[in-house]
Scaffold this motif. Structure first.
Motif, mmCIF file in Angstrom:
data_model
loop_
_atom_site.group_PDB
_atom_site.id
_atom_site.type_symbol
_atom_site.label_atom_id
_atom_site.label_comp_id
_atom_site.label_asym_id
_atom_site.label_seq_id
_atom_site.Cartn_x
_atom_site.Cartn_y
_atom_site.Cartn_z
ATOM 1 N N HIS A 14 18.404 27.045 -8.007
ATOM 2 C CA HIS A 14 18.667 25.620 -8.183
ATOM 3 C C HIS A 14 20.144 25.340 -8.455
ATOM 4 C CE1 HIS A 14 19.008 21.868 -10.561
ATOM 5 N NE2 HIS A 14 18.089 21.429 -9.713
ATOM 6 N N VAL A 15 20.617 24.261 -7.837
ATOM 7 C CA VAL A 15 21.999 23.809 -7.975
ATOM 8 C C VAL A 15 21.978 22.303 -8.204
ATOM 9 C CG1 VAL A 15 24.193 23.473 -6.752
ATOM 10 C CG2 VAL A 15 22.957 25.631 -6.515
ATOM 11 N N ASP A 16 22.865 21.821 -9.061
ATOM 12 C CA ASP A 16 23.059 20.378 -9.208
ATOM 13 C C ASP A 16 24.124 19.946 -8.208
ATOM 14 O OD1 ASP A 16 21.232 19.822 -11.328
ATOM 15 O OD2 ASP A 16 22.632 20.779 -12.719
ATOM 16 N N TYR A 17 23.731 19.186 -7.199
ATOM 17 C CA TYR A 17 24.665 18.740 -6.168
ATOM 18 C C TYR A 17 25.319 17.400 -6.512
ATOM 19 C CZ TYR A 17 22.850 22.393 -3.110
ATOM 20 O OH TYR A 17 22.487 23.601 -2.562
ATOM 21 N N PHE A 18 24.864 16.775 -7.613
ATOM 22 C CA PHE A 18 25.426 15.506 -8.050
ATOM 23 C C PHE A 18 25.747 15.595 -9.538
ATOM 24 C CE2 PHE A 18 23.008 14.637 -4.297
ATOM 25 C CZ PHE A 18 23.676 13.617 -3.643
ATOM 26 N N ASP A 19 26.795 14.892 -9.982
ATOM 27 C CA ASP A 19 27.144 14.893 -11.396
ATOM 28 C C ASP A 19 26.319 13.848 -12.143
ATOM 29 O OD1 ASP A 19 28.315 12.398 -10.927
ATOM 30 O OD2 ASP A 19 30.353 13.195 -10.833
ATOM 31 N N SER A 33 22.639 26.378 -11.548
ATOM 32 C CA SER A 33 22.360 25.787 -12.851
ATOM 33 C C SER A 33 21.649 26.830 -13.708
ATOM 34 C CB SER A 33 21.473 24.556 -12.683
ATOM 35 O OG SER A 33 20.200 24.932 -12.163
ATOM 36 N N ALA A 34 21.426 26.493 -14.989
ATOM 37 C CA ALA A 34 20.662 27.400 -15.849
ATOM 38 C C ALA A 34 19.267 27.627 -15.271
ATOM 39 C CB ALA A 34 20.571 26.817 -17.257
ATOM 40 N N GLN A 38 17.607 31.257 -13.923
ATOM 41 C CA GLN A 38 16.301 31.726 -14.372
ATOM 42 C C GLN A 38 15.390 32.024 -13.181
ATOM 43 O OE1 GLN A 38 14.964 28.580 -16.949
ATOM 44 N NE2 GLN A 38 16.260 29.221 -18.666
ATOM 45 N N GLN A 39 15.450 31.174 -12.164
ATOM 46 C CA GLN A 39 14.631 31.395 -10.974
ATOM 47 C C GLN A 39 14.966 32.730 -10.319
ATOM 48 O OE1 GLN A 39 15.707 27.896 -8.798
ATOM 49 N NE2 GLN A 39 14.043 26.636 -9.646
ATOM 50 N N ILE A 40 16.245 33.008 -10.163
ATOM 51 C CA ILE A 40 16.662 34.245 -9.494
ATOM 52 C C ILE A 40 16.416 35.454 -10.385
ATOM 53 C CG2 ILE A 40 18.571 35.448 -8.394
ATOM 54 C CD1 ILE A 40 17.465 33.007 -6.870
ATOM 55 N N GLN A 41 16.562 35.297 -11.687
ATOM 56 C CA GLN A 41 16.301 36.417 -12.589
ATOM 57 C C GLN A 41 14.840 36.837 -12.513
ATOM 58 O OE1 GLN A 41 18.546 38.256 -14.417
ATOM 59 N NE2 GLN A 41 16.727 39.554 -14.598
ATOM 60 N N LEU A 42 13.945 35.862 -12.411
ATOM 61 C CA LEU A 42 12.522 36.185 -12.284
ATOM 62 C C LEU A 42 12.253 36.924 -10.976
ATOM 63 C CD1 LEU A 42 9.682 36.000 -13.422
ATOM 64 C CD2 LEU A 42 9.486 33.716 -12.409
ATOM 65 N N LEU A 43 12.887 36.484 -9.897
ATOM 66 C CA LEU A 43 12.737 37.186 -8.624
ATOM 67 C C LEU A 43 13.314 38.598 -8.706
ATOM 68 C CD1 LEU A 43 11.923 37.162 -5.641
ATOM 69 C CD2 LEU A 43 14.139 36.112 -5.125
ATOM 70 N N ALA A 44 14.462 38.741 -9.381
ATOM 71 C CA ALA A 44 15.092 40.054 -9.526
ATOM 72 C C ALA A 44 14.174 41.026 -10.256
ATOM 73 C CB ALA A 44 16.417 39.917 -10.264
ATOM 74 N N GLU A 45 13.454 40.541 -11.249
ATOM 75 C CA GLU A 45 12.535 41.405 -11.989
ATOM 76 C C GLU A 45 11.428 41.916 -11.082
ATOM 77 O OE1 GLU A 45 11.262 38.990 -15.241
ATOM 78 O OE2 GLU A 45 13.254 38.984 -16.201
ATOM 79 N N GLN A 46 10.984 41.096 -10.154
ATOM 80 C CA GLN A 46 9.926 41.527 -9.243
ATOM 81 C C GLN A 46 10.447 42.469 -8.164
ATOM 82 O OE1 GLN A 46 7.263 38.584 -7.763
ATOM 83 N NE2 GLN A 46 6.802 37.755 -9.779
ATOM 84 N N MET A 47 11.739 42.389 -7.871
ATOM 85 C CA MET A 47 12.318 43.206 -6.805
ATOM 86 C C MET A 47 13.056 44.438 -7.326
ATOM 87 S SD MET A 47 13.848 40.214 -4.290
ATOM 88 C CE MET A 47 14.344 41.423 -3.040
ATOM 89 N N GLN A 48 13.078 44.644 -8.625
ATOM 90 C CA GLN A 48 13.954 45.659 -9.207
ATOM 91 C C GLN A 48 13.664 47.084 -8.740
ATOM 92 O OE1 GLN A 48 13.532 45.469 -13.463
ATOM 93 N NE2 GLN A 48 11.323 45.833 -13.447
#
Length: 236
Positions: A14-19, A33-34, A38-48
């Protein structure tokens, strides 16, 4: 017996494209974004525990950050490929209000609306050509190996359509949520890409059943465009 390679194709988190004032942020500098981390960290845990032979990302910050999280504790460099950068749009402020719904909300339904450009920016054909040329070069370099590419929404849609044998500039049906994983198997023999097949599409470990994810990616951009232009009733 043929030895197939495997591509793990990820959309950035996730990215904030607007301020806070609903003004668009330059996509060149948009960071995870935070929530996105978190989204990618969860995916990383599954792919580790998956073996990887190569890691690639686009040269945009949000994709690099995604690849960095996924590459943690792996002794592999991240190779940045400019041709995997997201399709370039025109300026939102140059889009007329009476054209906004077609040009923004339905930007991915290019064939239906005879849109040669993405939001008055990059031509779809040129974008598709640069993405697929770079992709096929990388796959041929990695026969019978496992590689990861961290890229973007429209980039992934083009690649998935290519796997399906569809290259008619209609990407609306290929949804790619933030932080999603796609798995593509491919067969290379004698420096030729012979076959490809899709094993998994748009998998989001943070929301497997896609609860409250009915909207397309461009719906949110259109909603923010409406807010920036003073619309009281938002249509998405």
């Amino acid at each position: 017996m043929a030895n197939w390679g495997r591509l793990y194709l990820v959309r950035h988190g996730h990215v904030d494209y607007f301020d806070a004032e609903h003004r668009p942020i330059n996509p060149k500098f948009a960071a995870l974004s935070a929530q996105g981390r978190q989204q990618i960290q969860l995916l990383a845990e599954q792919m580790q525990d998956l073996p990887l032979d190569g890691i690639y990302s686009s040269s945009l910050l949000r994709a690099e950050q995604t690849a960095t999280i996924l590459a943690a504790e792996r002794d592999l460099p991240i190779q940045k490929i400019a041709d995997f950068c997201e399709i370039r749009s025109g300026r939102l402020r140059d889009i007329q209000l009476d054209q906004a719904e077609i040009l923004i909300k339905y930007a991915y339904a290019a064939a239906d609306h005879q849109l040669e450009q993405f939001m008055q920016g990059e031509h779809w054909q040129a974008f598709q050509d640069r993405v697929l040329t770079a992709l096929q070069q990388i796959l041929i370099q990695h026969p019978a190996q496992q590689i990861l590419i961290a890229a973007h929404d429209a980039v992934n849609r083009v690649i998935i359509n290519w796997v399906y044998g569809q290259t008619e500039h209609h990407f609306y049906v290929q949804e790619q949520h933030y932080g999603c994983l796609n798995i593509i198997d491919y067969l290379v023999q004698d420096q030729q890409l012979l076959q490809k097949r899709l094993q998994l599409q748009n998998y989001t470990p943070y929301n497997i059943l896609k609860i409250n994810q009915q909207h397309s990616a461009m719906d949110e951009i259109y909603r923010m465009y409406q807010q920036a232009n003073g619309f009281q009733e938002l249509k998405i």
